[in-house]
Design an enzyme around this catalytic site. Structure first.
Site, PDB file in Angstrom:
ATOM      1  N   LEU A  27     -12.090  -4.469 -18.173  1.00  0.00           N
ATOM      2  CA  LEU A  27     -13.501  -4.076 -18.118  1.00  0.00           C
ATOM      3  C   LEU A  27     -13.686  -2.597 -18.426  1.00  0.00           C
ATOM      4  O   LEU A  27     -12.868  -1.759 -18.029  1.00  0.00           O
ATOM      5  CB  LEU A  27     -14.061  -4.338 -16.718  1.00  0.00           C
ATOM      6  CG  LEU A  27     -14.416  -5.774 -16.356  1.00  0.00           C
ATOM      7  CD1 LEU A  27     -14.713  -5.846 -14.867  1.00  0.00           C
ATOM      8  CD2 LEU A  27     -15.608  -6.257 -17.170  1.00  0.00           C
ATOM      9  N   HIS A  28     -14.750  -2.284 -19.116  1.00  0.00           N
ATOM     10  CA  HIS A  28     -15.093  -0.891 -19.376  1.00  0.00           C
ATOM     11  C   HIS A  28     -16.593  -0.786 -19.548  1.00  0.00           C
ATOM     12  O   HIS A  28     -17.222  -1.652 -20.130  1.00  0.00           O
ATOM     13  CB  HIS A  28     -14.348  -0.353 -20.602  1.00  0.00           C
ATOM     14  CG  HIS A  28     -14.435  -1.232 -21.813  1.00  0.00           C
ATOM     15  ND1 HIS A  28     -13.749  -2.425 -21.910  1.00  0.00           N
ATOM     16  CD2 HIS A  28     -15.131  -1.102 -22.962  1.00  0.00           C
ATOM     17  CE1 HIS A  28     -14.011  -2.989 -23.081  1.00  0.00           C
ATOM     18  NE2 HIS A  28     -14.862  -2.211 -23.748  1.00  0.00           N
TER      19      HIS A  28
END
Ligand SMILES: [Zn+2]
Length: 173
Positions: free
Chosen positions: A114-115
């Protein structure tokens, strides 16, 4: 449907993950790691949609938004706030796009880690492009952006130069 429903998170492991590897290299300037907090770090996008395009990334590997732990969620959002305050000073954009692309179908470039994207926007910039297309509208070298964002981050309360790296240490770590 079997193909659609397969669990893509099972396909990659963290040993080959760019977002796991970059903060471990220790060359924060060379890898565009501009700040570190306790649970997340801040990476300048090397193919920015706009100048100052950065990502707030948990250190922990994982692509599932719905299971992010509370401490990481809080640190992620607080760090994004700090980054936006710094970008306001450094680049004076007129607005931002802030958010996650979750999963391959959601347009995530690295779907298993995730980012959160923070993308400065100007009234005059290209008004609509797919945000994940790497369609670089680049007017400022990333290295120069690194310097400007670093300096502005250091003006934030509790921010200080990292004792062992080139990046800015935010609260904690
Ligand atoms: Zn990872």
């Amino acid at each position: 449907m079997q193909w659609v429903n397969r669990d893509r998170d099972e396909e990659a492991d963290d040993s080959s993950c760019t977002f796991c590897a970059l903060p471990k290299r220790g060359d924060d300037r060379g890898t565009n790691v501009v700040a570190r907090s306790e649970h997340v770090y801040v990476l300048l996008n090397n193919m920015p949609y706009n100048p100052g395009h950065l990502m707030v990334i948990p250190y922990d590997h994982g692509g599932k938004f719905h299971v992010l732990d509370e401490a990481t969620v809080v640190d992620c959002i607080r760090t994004a706030q700090t980054a936006i305050a710094a970008l306001n000073d450094a680049l004076s954009p007129g607005g931002y796009n802030v958010g996650f692309n979750v999963g391959n179908a959601g347009g995530a470039s690295i779907a298993d880690h995730l980012h959160m994207h923070v993308i400065p926007r100007w009234e005059s910039d290209t008004s609509f492009l797919p945000l994940t297309a790497n369609t670089a509208v680049v007017e400022e070298a990333v290295a120069e952006t690194y310097d400007r964002v670093s300096a502005a981050l250091l003006d934030r309360e509790l921010a200080r130069p990292h004792p062992e790296r080139d990046s800015v240490l935010l609260a904690g770590e």
